[in-house]
Design a protein around this motif. Sequence first.
Motif, PDB file in Angstrom:
ATOM      1  N   VAL A  17       0.950  -1.256   0.028  1.00 21.38           N
ATOM      2  CA  VAL A  17       0.053  -0.115   0.173  1.00 21.38           C
ATOM      3  C   VAL A  17       0.913   1.457  -0.130  1.00 21.38           C
ATOM      4  CG1 VAL A  17      -1.524   1.363   1.414  1.00 21.38           C
ATOM      5  CG2 VAL A  17      -2.053  -1.226   1.143  1.00 21.38           C
ATOM      6  N   ALA A  18       1.719   1.289   0.767  1.00 22.07           N
ATOM      7  CA  ALA A  18       2.631   2.445   1.079  1.00 22.07           C
ATOM      8  C   ALA A  18       3.727   2.685  -0.459  1.00 22.07           C
ATOM      9  CB  ALA A  18       3.903   2.279   2.010  1.00 22.07           C
ATOM     10  N   ARG A  20       2.521   1.662  -3.178  1.00 19.91           N
ATOM     11  CA  ARG A  20       1.394   2.192  -4.516  1.00 19.91           C
ATOM     12  C   ARG A  20       1.196   3.745  -4.232  1.00 19.91           C
ATOM     13  NH1 ARG A  20      -1.348  -2.839  -2.951  1.00 19.91           N
ATOM     14  NH2 ARG A  20      -3.164  -1.408  -2.356  1.00 19.91           N
ATOM     15  N   SER A  21       0.793   3.833  -2.912  1.00 18.49           N
ATOM     16  CA  SER A  21       0.714   5.404  -2.737  1.00 18.49           C
ATOM     17  C   SER A  21       1.804   6.386  -3.136  1.00 18.49           C
ATOM     18  CB  SER A  21       0.598   5.475  -1.054  1.00 18.49           C
ATOM     19  OG  SER A  21       0.587   6.692  -0.891  1.00 18.49           O
ATOM     20  N   ARG A  22       2.969   6.010  -2.755  1.00 19.49           N
ATOM     21  CA  ARG A  22       4.070   6.544  -3.367  1.00 19.49           C
ATOM     22  C   ARG A  22       4.222   6.799  -4.867  1.00 19.49           C
ATOM     23  NH1 ARG A  22       9.535   4.377  -2.111  1.00 19.49           N
ATOM     24  NH2 ARG A  22       9.873   4.137  -4.141  1.00 19.49           N
ATOM     25  N   GLU A  25       1.641   9.096  -6.233  1.00 20.22           N
ATOM     26  CA  GLU A  25       1.967  10.715  -5.878  1.00 20.22           C
ATOM     27  C   GLU A  25       2.745  11.089  -7.012  1.00 20.22           C
ATOM     28  OE1 GLU A  25       3.899  13.158  -2.498  1.00 20.22           O
ATOM     29  OE2 GLU A  25       2.807  11.373  -1.921  1.00 20.22           O
TER      30      GLU A  25
END
Length: 74
Positions: A17-18, A20-22, A25
């Motif tokens: 998740v982290a 993918r979030s990065r 962004e």
Amino acid sequence: MSITVEVLEAEALNLSVAERSRLVEKLILSLNTEPDVESAWATEVARRHAEIESGAVSLLPGAEAVARLKAEFQ
């Protein structure tokens, strides 16, 4: 060798998740948004935040806001 969007998408979905979030962004930032638009949005966000903090506007609970929107658009 060129990677297809489908392969890239499949690989991205295997990230944490982290990660993918990065990635999201960075992709959004890469869309070359116009600086004037970004500045205008930053100003608008600051204005709305100030209204909330000063009590000039009142907030609705999420469920109530959704219910009002559903009623308005039915």
